[in-house]
Structure formats: structure tokens, C-alpha cells
Write a protein that holds these residues in place. Structure first.
Motif, PDB file in Angstrom:
ATOM      1  N   HIS B  11       0.809  -1.187   0.048  1.00  0.00           N
ATOM      2  CA  HIS B  11       0.166  -0.253   0.056  1.00  0.00           C
ATOM      3  C   HIS B  11       0.834   1.179  -0.087  1.00  0.00           C
ATOM      4  O   HIS B  11       0.720   2.260  -0.692  1.00  0.00           O
ATOM      5  CB  HIS B  11      -0.807  -0.102   1.137  1.00  0.00           C
ATOM      6  N   ILE B  12       2.005   1.306   0.758  1.00  0.00           N
ATOM      7  CA  ILE B  12       2.671   2.523   0.873  1.00  0.00           C
ATOM      8  C   ILE B  12       3.391   2.617  -0.697  1.00  0.00           C
ATOM      9  O   ILE B  12       3.477   3.901  -1.035  1.00  0.00           O
ATOM     10  CB  ILE B  12       3.882   2.285   2.074  1.00  0.00           C
ATOM     11  N   ARG B  14       2.344   1.803  -3.412  1.00  0.00           N
ATOM     12  CA  ARG B  14       1.246   2.089  -4.391  1.00  0.00           C
ATOM     13  C   ARG B  14       0.858   3.647  -4.341  1.00  0.00           C
ATOM     14  O   ARG B  14       0.910   4.478  -5.187  1.00  0.00           O
ATOM     15  CB  ARG B  14       0.138   1.330  -4.266  1.00  0.00           C
ATOM     16  N   LYS B  15       0.893   4.034  -2.987  1.00  0.00           N
ATOM     17  CA  LYS B  15       0.943   5.481  -2.651  1.00  0.00           C
ATOM     18  C   LYS B  15       1.796   6.357  -3.273  1.00  0.00           C
ATOM     19  O   LYS B  15       1.713   7.157  -3.655  1.00  0.00           O
ATOM     20  CB  LYS B  15       0.640   5.680  -1.051  1.00  0.00           C
ATOM     21  N   ARG B  18       1.661   6.687  -7.144  1.00  0.00           N
ATOM     22  CA  ARG B  18       0.654   7.502  -7.357  1.00  0.00           C
ATOM     23  C   ARG B  18       0.973   9.008  -7.064  1.00  0.00           C
ATOM     24  O   ARG B  18       0.665  10.004  -7.881  1.00  0.00           O
ATOM     25  CB  ARG B  18      -0.666   7.292  -6.240  1.00  0.00           C
ATOM     26  N   ALA B  19       1.526   9.246  -5.765  1.00  0.00           N
ATOM     27  CA  ALA B  19       1.654  10.475  -5.388  1.00  0.00           C
ATOM     28  C   ALA B  19       3.163  11.147  -6.004  1.00  0.00           C
ATOM     29  O   ALA B  19       3.179  12.291  -6.469  1.00  0.00           O
ATOM     30  CB  ALA B  19       2.026  10.666  -3.992  1.00  0.00           C
ATOM     31  N   GLU B  76       9.475  13.450   2.125  1.00  0.00           N
ATOM     32  CA  GLU B  76       8.585  13.061   3.108  1.00  0.00           C
ATOM     33  C   GLU B  76       8.939  13.388   4.506  1.00  0.00           C
ATOM     34  O   GLU B  76       8.352  13.660   5.345  1.00  0.00           O
ATOM     35  CB  GLU B  76       8.172  11.417   3.286  1.00  0.00           C
ATOM     36  N   LYS B  77      10.399  13.187   4.655  1.00  0.00           N
ATOM     37  CA  LYS B  77      10.951  13.729   6.259  1.00  0.00           C
ATOM     38  C   LYS B  77      10.529  14.932   6.280  1.00  0.00           C
ATOM     39  O   LYS B  77      10.236  15.336   7.417  1.00  0.00           O
ATOM     40  CB  LYS B  77      12.459  13.122   6.177  1.00  0.00           C
ATOM     41  N   ILE B  79       8.765  17.417   5.133  1.00  0.00           N
ATOM     42  CA  ILE B  79       7.305  17.850   5.142  1.00  0.00           C
ATOM     43  C   ILE B  79       6.506  17.070   6.186  1.00  0.00           C
ATOM     44  O   ILE B  79       5.324  17.600   6.539  1.00  0.00           O
ATOM     45  CB  ILE B  79       6.374  17.851   3.738  1.00  0.00           C
ATOM     46  N   ALA B  81       5.579  14.111   6.467  1.00  0.00           N
ATOM     47  CA  ALA B  81       4.628  12.971   6.031  1.00  0.00           C
ATOM     48  C   ALA B  81       5.190  11.599   6.283  1.00  0.00           C
ATOM     49  O   ALA B  81       4.386  10.621   6.579  1.00  0.00           O
ATOM     50  CB  ALA B  81       4.483  13.162   4.393  1.00  0.00           C
ATOM     51  N   LEU B  82       6.484  11.427   6.642  1.00  0.00           N
ATOM     52  CA  LEU B  82       7.150  10.334   7.017  1.00  0.00           C
ATOM     53  C   LEU B  82       6.451   9.943   8.369  1.00  0.00           C
ATOM     54  O   LEU B  82       6.271   8.686   8.701  1.00  0.00           O
ATOM     55  CB  LEU B  82       8.589  10.116   7.042  1.00  0.00           C
ATOM     56  N   ARG B  84       3.756  10.309   9.700  1.00  0.00           N
ATOM     57  CA  ARG B  84       2.385   9.858   9.318  1.00  0.00           C
ATOM     58  C   ARG B  84       2.383   8.062   9.353  1.00  0.00           C
ATOM     59  O   ARG B  84       1.767   7.654   9.716  1.00  0.00           O
ATOM     60  CB  ARG B  84       1.707  10.370   8.076  1.00  0.00           C
ATOM     61  N   LEU B  85       3.370   7.726   8.452  1.00  0.00           N
ATOM     62  CA  LEU B  85       3.792   6.059   8.510  1.00  0.00           C
ATOM     63  C   LEU B  85       4.265   5.769   9.866  1.00  0.00           C
ATOM     64  O   LEU B  85       3.991   4.653   9.987  1.00  0.00           O
ATOM     65  CB  LEU B  85       4.825   5.911   7.519  1.00  0.00           C
TER      66      LEU B  85
END
Lengths: 349, 247
Positions: B11-12, B14-15, B18-19, B76-77, B79, B81-82, B84-85
Motif C-alpha cells: 500500500h505504501i 502504491r501510494k 501515485r503521489a 517526506e521527512k 514535510i 509525511a514520514l 504519518r507512516l
């Protein structure tokens, strides 16, 4: 949930401590939060609020102490613990390039929501948070308030038992903050235990069943907002609205023998806390006579009084009395400083 | 439990695809860079293109995978968003697995397109296409893991690129991309044997030529797999270290 006697505890914290090198961010904090409560951890910037949340949600490892959240120890099975909690960080950090719906479905995937339920749950949450019409909008294009809403929705996608919110209304306009508070109340009415941190005293007062006050990593009070107010009501507070208020004279008021505290409120208002009980050891009387003494001092310092009133202590007054941190400092805190702490890139405290 | 975490890696990945990876600038960069180099080499020496193209395809893997993994993780780090994971019920190996999977998929896709383009345009069929596919797959995972590991050691995207370049350019020099390892000065040989790119280049070259590699093909594949595992484990360790440092 951890069961103790008849009460079910959603969070049990025991001697939780976190050091960053020489800096003690959280210092032997202990408390319990029963299931179904809204608990607010209130404190100024750098008090240790975000660090406490980070330890409770398994992001940060405590230096000492232990905690259980929804029955799971923070040092044990972190994956299981994370499955039972929802976290809304201080920054709305969902994926900028994904749409609102894609973001929620991705969160549903991460939290193990069954495939057949993901889209339905995401759309239901979007509808509940008033975002359904924007479901195909890219997250990056949302306003701050809508980003915050979606971040909360994302934390709820797996129906967590405990919801952690770090400064939930930070940076929101008045309307958005009000709406968000109402949403938090509704979530709580539906049975979710809410643990929030805030530096916003009225917010804690309006939302929380109980408030823990944390300063310099130490939990110095834990009561309901009403009980904290009652503590403050043991004293009389008078507010002088002055034409101008030079900072140095505040100390002169504090030095009066029957005054326990004097502090600035707003630009030119001075609050003076008079001790209720007249002590034989003190020569000056409290109460109305004390008010007279305060007026005399103001006149002797050349301060022109526009108005004078006695006020019912608020949680803010209780906070100031307990911590010595002025409310003005609390209000400025998050505005002036992002709250960096050693080794942090995130801007928590 | 393992399957559950593997699904989260997927899932990660695929995200991420996509992103980030399906954005036109990234695809263009992933394809244009190697295509231009291959064409430039052809214009310089049309006869030598068959000798040099396998090395360039392997180099595409190295550049594409390390860059993409490093950019995405560092971004991601930065902003947040990492985080979030990290807050989600995802184990560290599964998180790194997702990041490696997406970068490797991007690298595999771009290197496959480049390989097919090369085969079609220059009519140079690989004698062992299965071996080519396997080498590209293992190389993608290896270099995606390397890029992820590097990205966790730094803070900013430009730092990640700088560190990547410190690693990549010497590797290109010693790994037989442009000249065979056999002609390297003796003191450089140990570095050539340590370089994982040497085995990727050798694997791709043997896929086209069918034989005549510097190393036995099984050794190429085993070492690509082992290096992949090593950098994956290092990336997981790097994530643990990063969490301890930042939180």
C-alpha cells in the motif's frame, strides 16, 4: 482497556520521563485517563506536551517510566498499540499530492480496515466532516482549516478507542476552531476517549473533563477545570484597567504583603490576586481594604485607572497562579515560536 | 502478521507511485537521462554501442533508483509525511519495504523501457532475456535500498543528492560501465570487486552476450541479492536510528 476496580482506564501513565541529552523534556509524569473522558494537557511551549503524546503513541521511546494505552504497553507491541489509537499531529501531514478520498483510503489500508469497507468509511467520514463535495480535491489545495479536518478524519478511519490530538486548533481561524471543538465533543459523545494537548487555556476549559497542567516537563496540577477555578477562587482577583502599564511596576504590586501575585493581562490591564484570609502575621488586610491599598499604590506610581473590577477567576487565572506563567506568554507561544526542541525537525515541544 | 505487514508495504509503495513517481517530470527524467547518454555514445562510436550499452543500462538502474528513493524519503521527512507512516501500525521493515518497492518499481520500469528501446532501435537482442529481467529486478531492489539508506542519514534533498553522487560517480568509474574492469589499474581492482554496480553491469552484459562475463553469472545474481539484503537491513537500521534521534 486497563481495568482497575470498577473504572476502566484508557490511559495509565506511570513515572514517564524523557531526556534529550541533558535536557529533561518530561519529568516523571504520572496520571490516568478513564475511558470516555476528554483530557487536556495544558502548558506553554516547551512544556513537554508533544513529547508526552509521542511517547504515548509509540513514536518516542521513554527514558524511564511506563504507560499503557487502551491496554497496550508502550514498550511492548507497538503495532497493536498503534492499531487502537488515532493520532492528529500538530502539523496536518497528510499526502499533498493525493486527493482527500485517496488520503483516507490509504489510511484505511495502513490501519487494516477490510478492503470492502474502506471506501464507504472514507466517504462517511468525508460527509461527517463536511468534505464530501471536495473528495477529489488535492490535499495541497485545501485551506488550513479543511486540512485540519481531514487530518482528524484520517485519524478516525479505523474507529480508534483513544484519539490523541496535538494542538488541534493551532493556526485555525475562530470559526474553524469552534467547529473543530464541536466535532471533538461529538466524537467524545460517541464514546471515543480524547487526549489533547493545548497551550490555549480557554480551549482546555471549554473542552476537557479534566486538565493536566504541565510546566517544564512536570505535571503540576490535575483537576477538572471547575476544581482548578475553585482553587483560584480562594483568592480575590481585582483587575485594573490602566491607561498605560509599565512592566517594572508589576513587581511593586507583587511585593505588597497581602498580594500573592500580580500579572499583566492584555496591553494595559493589571490583575492583582489578593489573599482571601487575613493573616495575623501580615499587617495589611486582604479583601476590600486590600483593594484600597492597591488603588493607593497605583496612584502613587502615577498610573491612571480607567476602571476597576473584581473578577471571577477563570481557568486562566488558576493556570497563572499555579504555574507563574503569564497567560499572555501562552497566547504568544505558538505564534512566535514553532517550538523546536533539541534534535527535532517537527516543531513539537 | 508477516503477510499483513507485506500488504502494508504494498500500500505504501502504491501510494508513493501515485503521489510521486507517476509525475511527468520524474518519468521524463528517468527516461531522458539514460536515452540521451546512449544516443551520445552511439554518435561517438556507432560500432562500440553494443559493448557499452549494457553498462549504461546498469548505470540507469543505479541513478534512477538511488535518486528516486533518496528524493522521496527525504521529501517526506521534511514535510512531516514520514511521521504519518511512523504513527501507523506499520513495522519498520514494512515501511522501508514500501519505500524500496516503489523506487525499485520505478527503476525497473525505466530501465526496462530503456532496454526495450535499445533492443528495438539497435536491433541487439539479449541472448538471455530472463537473465536480463532478473538482473534488472535485483539491481533495482539493491539500488533502491541504497538510496533509502542514504536518505535516512541526511536531512535535506540536496544533501541526499550530494551523498548519492559521492557514492555513484566513483562506482561508475570502477565498475566497468565504460571500460572493462580487466583494464583497471591493479590498486582499483579491490574497489571494483566490492562495488555492487560491477555485478549489475556484468549481469546485464552477460544477458546480451550470453557469456564472457568477468564473474560467473550465478555470482553476479547472488551478490546483487546479498547487497540488496545488506542495504535493506542498513536502511531499516537507519530508520530506527533516525527515530531515536528525532523523537
Amino acid at each position: 482497556m486497563t481495568s482497575v476496580g470498577k473504572e476502566e482506564w484508557a490511559i495509565v501513565v506511570s513515572g514517564l520521563t524523557k531526556h534529550y541529552g541533558e535536557v529533561v523534556a518530561v519529568d516523571e509524569v504520572s496520571f490516568k485517563v478513564p475511558q470516555g473522558e476528554i483530557f487536556a494537557l495544558l502548558g506553554p511551549n516547551g512544556a513537554g506536551k508533544t513529547t508526552t503524546i509521542r511517547m504515548l503513541v509509540g513514536l518516542s521511546c521513554p527514558t524511564a517510566g511506563d504507560a499503557q494505552v487502551a491496554g497496550f504497553g508502550i514498550g511492548a507491541d507497538l503495532v497493536r498499540l498503534k492499531e487502537t489509537v488515532g493520532v492528529v499531529p500538530e502539523t496536518s501531514n497528510l499526502y499533498e499530492e493525493l486527493t482527500l478520498l485517496q488520503n483516507l483510503i490509504f489510511m484505511a489500508e495502513l490501519y487494516g480496515v477490510p478492503r470492502g469497507e474502506r471506501r464507504g468509511r472514507a466517504e462517511r467520514l468525508l460527509a461527517e466532516f463536511g468534505l464530501l463535495d471536495m473528495r477529489e480535491t488535492i490535499f495541497r489545495n485545501l485551506s488550513r482549516g479543511f486540512k485540519r479536518r481531514l487530518t482528524i478524519a484520517a485519524a478516525l478511519i479505523h474507529s480508534p478507542q483513544v484519539l490523541f490530538l496535538d494542538e488541534p486548533t493551532l493556526g485555525l481561524d475562530v470559526m474553524a476552531a469552534r467547529n473543530l471543538r464541536e466535532m471533538i465533543r461529538e466524537l467524545n459523545r460517541d464514546g471515543t476517549t480524547v487526549f489533547l494537548t493545548t497551550h490555549n487555556i480557554p480551549e482546555a476549559e471549554a473542552l476537557a473533563n479534566r486538565v493536566g497542567i504541565i510546566v517544564k516537563g512536570r505535571l503540576i496540577a490535575l483537576e477538572s477545570p471547575e476544581a482548578l477555578r475553585l482553587k483560584a477562587q480562594a483568592a480575590t482577583i481585582i483587575e485594573l484597567n490602566l491607561e498605560r502599564l509599565p512592566e517594572p511596576v508589576i513587581e511593586d504590586f507583587s511585593a505588597l504583603p497581602f498580594v500573592s501575585q500580580a500579572y499583566k493581562e492584555g496591553d494595559s490591564r493589571l490583575r492583582v490576586v489578593l489573599e482571601e484570609v487575613t493573616s495575623p502575621a501580615r499587617e495589611a488586610p486582604a479583601g476590600p481594604a486590600g483593594i484600597y491599598e492597591v488603588i493607593q499604590l497605583a496612584q502613587s506610581k502615577g498610573l491612571r485607572i480607567r476602571s476597576l473590577s473584581t473578577i471571577r477567576p477563570t481557568l486562566e487565572d488558576a493556570f497563572v497562579q499555579l504555574t507563574g506563567v503569564e497567560a499572555e506568554v501562552m497566547r504568544m507561544d505558538k505564534v512566535s515560536s514553532p517550538g523546536a526542541r533539541p534534535g527535532s525537525s517537527g516543531g513539537g515541544d | 502478521m508477516i503477510l499483513n505487514q507485506l500488504a502494508k508495504s504494498f500500500h505504501i509503495a502504491r501510494k508513493d507511485i501515485r503521489a510521486y513517481y507517476l509525475k511527468p517530470p520524474l518519468i521524463t527524467w528517468g527516461l531522458m537521462f539514460p536515452a540521451v547518454i546512449i544516443l551520445a555514445m552511439y554518435l561517438k562510436d556507432p560500432q562500440g554501442i553494443q559493448r557499452i550499452a549494457p553498462g549504461l543500462i546498469a548505470m540507469t538502474l543505479l541513478f534512477g533508483n538511488t535518486s528516486m528513493a533518496a528524493i522521496v524519503v527525504t521529501f517526506e521527512k521534511r514535510i512531516g509525511a514520514l511521521e504519518r507512516l511512523l504513527l501507523a501500525p506499520v513495522s519498520r521493515p514494512a515501511l522501508i519495504g514500501g519505500k524500496v518497492m516503489s523506487a525499485a518499481a520505478f527503476g525497473l520500469l525505466t530501465s526496462t523501457i530503456i532496454s526495450i528501446g535499445y533492443i528495438v532501435i539497435f536491433k541487439h537482442m539479449p541472448l538471455r532475456p530472463g537473465l536480463l529481467a532478473l538482473t534488472l529486478l535485483l539491481g533495482s531492489v539493491l539500488f533502491a535500498s541504497l538510496g533509502t539508506f542514504i536518505s535516512l542519514a541526511v536531512k535535506e534533498v540536496f544533501e541526499a543528492m550530494t551523498v548519492c553522487n559521492y557514492v555513484r560517480f566513483p562506482l561508475i568509474f570502477v565498475s566497468g560501465v565504460f571500460t572493462s574492469i580487466k583494464v583497471l589499474p591493479r590498486p582499483l581492482l579491490p574497489i571494483a570487486y566490492i562495488s555492487p554496480l560491477s555485478y549489475a553491469v556484468d549481469g546485464v552484459r552477460q544477458s546480451f552476450a550470453g557469456e564472457g562475463g568477468i564473474f560467473p553469472i550465478y555470482l553476479d545474481l547472488i551478490l546483487l541479492a546479498l547487497y540488496g539484503c545488506l542495504f535493506f537491513v542498513l536502511a531499516v537500521w537507519g530508520l530506527k536510528r533516525r527515530i531515536q534521534k528525532e523523537y
